[in-house]
Design an enzyme around this catalytic site. Sequence first.
Site, PDB file in Angstrom:
ATOM      1  N   GLU A  16      -3.763  -9.412   4.105  1.00 37.21           N
ATOM      2  CA  GLU A  16      -4.480  -9.102   5.353  1.00 37.21           C
ATOM      3  C   GLU A  16      -5.579 -10.094   5.668  1.00 37.21           C
ATOM      4  O   GLU A  16      -5.942 -10.315   6.817  1.00 37.21           O
ATOM      5  CB  GLU A  16      -5.075  -7.687   5.277  1.00 37.21           C
ATOM      6  N   GLU A  67       0.841  -1.208   0.000  1.00 33.65           N
ATOM      7  CA  GLU A  67       0.000   0.000   0.000  1.00 33.65           C
ATOM      8  C   GLU A  67       0.874   1.255   0.000  1.00 33.65           C
ATOM      9  O   GLU A  67       0.539   2.253  -0.633  1.00 33.65           O
ATOM     10  CB  GLU A  67      -0.950  -0.012   1.195  1.00 33.65           C
TER      11      GLU A  67
END
Length: 698
Positions: free
Chosen positions: A126, A106
């Site tokens: 995640e 990210e």
Amino acid sequence: MSDAAILRSTDGEVGILTVNNPPVNALSAAVRTGLGDGIKAFAADPAIKAIVVIGGGRTFIAGADIREFGKPPAGTSLHDVIAAMEDCPKPVVAALHGTALGGGLETAFGAHYRIAGPQARVGLPEVHLGLLPGAGGTQRLPRLAGAEFALEAMVSGRHIPAKEALSKNIVDKIADGDLLAAAVAYARELVAQGAPLRRIRDLPVKLGSPTAIEDFAKSIARKARGFKAPWNIIKTVQAAVDLPFDEGMKRERELFAELLTSSESAAQRHYFFAEREAAKVLDVPADTPQREIKTGGIIGCGTMGGGIAMNFANAGIPVTVLETSQEALDRGMKVIRANYENTAKRGGLTADQVEQRMALIKPTLSYDDLKDADVIIEAVFETMEVKEGVFTKLDAIAKPGAILATNTSGLDVNQIANYTKRPGDVIGMHFFSPANVMKLLENVRGKATSKDVIATVMSLSKKIGKIPTLVGVCEGFVGNRMLRQRGVQSAYMLEEGALPQQVDKVIFDFGFPMGPFQMSDLAGNDVGWRIRQGKKEKEQRNVRYTGYVADAICELGRFGQKTGAGYYKYNLPDRSPIPAPEVEKIIEETSKKLGITRRAFSDQEILERCLYPMVNEGAKILEEGMAQRALDIDVIWVNGYGWPVYRGGPMWWADNVVGLKAVHDALLKYRDMSGDPFWEPAPLLKKLVQENRKFSSL
Ligand code: NAD
């Protein structure tokens, strides 16, 4: 500034920010703050024309610092770091090597361009912690790679190799040679070209088919059953498709927060740490010297021996397999080959790899060929006489220092060790079936097992692709000992009024892949039947006989799936179980014979009677020191028995979802209802309840 989390340097007009947070450059508060400050400083420096962000050491930012989860936020937020990169008026290039995962990727999405080393892997994993990428990953990945790809990548959480990342626009270039040099050259090229400051947020989302998201949701329905994160990830991608970027980000935040406070994610995060902890042995320090394992030996090439041999070959460790007859040896080797060839057919191995692995497995009939083995694992018939014969021979031929392991599932490892003059070298390695597939390994520590043997076997377990736990010598070790409790109550409930399909549904709905009766049909009802026939006495260890229904079913030849009938009928091509009226009749007749008036069962009672005795047994196991910590029991159940990971494992579930007092009180209730001492709460459970503590506090 060499101890700073972000090192600043320059190469001519290119500013370089190097993440310096070994070992994996996790995104700590210091890293975030340093990155944000570094970008701003270079942005303000007129001598700098472009910026490169790179990881020091062996990797880019490998991920978030998950130990910060749940703590109050400190330092610059990741959102602000990414915004600083994205809004920087000079081109920012992220240079990726090693792994750029989760928050790491990210962060790289904040850059205007990405270059990767050929071995780099990226991903948004995640989901494995019951979460979703919460720093814009869900909105930016669909803009780069398309909604379909983003869904698959985020729901699987898989690592994406550099080449694939390039083909999906996740990276713009693959570097030849030195990554930093290539990144700096790329930055210069972008400046020279006057390349636009390409912000991912400004790109449109690509969606192949209008029903892609719906189709994807349908395709994962079975696998993602009970989990929360995959469904929230799907919602974020829907938001990326439907909403402007900033609104999509808002939706991502809401859906992330929902997961962060969910019991499912708490359970998955517990499990993530538990699996790592379980490999550590409390009284065997990490620096304990280990024995070198270069070659292995396996005694017995049946169901288990063959699978165990494959684990060694898969890890590149040569292994010799011994059988009692040429026929048995040929049969065993044939099964191994067939297994590899099946994998090859499905594209998992090349034909060459099949041959390479087969070449690592040497069949033999002679113990002489095991003289040089560093570890020998016995997987012969489960009787003490046969084990005695094998261990006496091993003691005579194995070289000094060789580790002698037994894969027994129920025999006394201490007694087996005593058949040798080197009990310190003997240990249990309890593999699960199919041994080449199942990840769990219960390593069984005998009274005399030496610490270096334990240390060696725990690390060997990882080398051969297993998730190791360490348990003590007791009947059934940890997993089967607890499973037995569930089996006892499931059998009683049939006699008292429940039906197999009702019990199985409750356990399936809880999240197990199947309930106890379906499992028994799959494993073969005859296995237990033969064991029960071998035992003279029907009452054992204060436990009322559990085999009335099971025996009657086996007497009709209903051994399970392999005979087309067991507790269920199996005549559909997909082998799905169909409730059988004949079995219902047997059950009702059994109740009548036992003088039991059948009654209705609620799902809640079934759940409690199946699972609370397991927790109670877990407490006894902890009290006796047969498992090191409650978390080891959780790892065993999640990995070996299909306990849903989003419920953490039986001990975590009892601690955090049900509460120990509720478990304790229910045990008392069932004890009083039945008058059966089976239900007596374990002393440890009583004590923890009195002290208002959890298993995890031990
Ligand atoms: P199996 O019957 O499939 O295989 C046993 C093999 O050992 C046979 O091929 C047999 O020829 C060979 N053998 C017998 N005596 C021997 C001897 N003296 N020397 C060399 N080879 C000999 O049995 P299995 O299911 O593979 O079980 C093996 C062991 O693994 C048992 O101790 C069992 O309790 C344990 N175990 C089994 C499972 C399971 O699910 N099957 C799971 C965990 C542990």
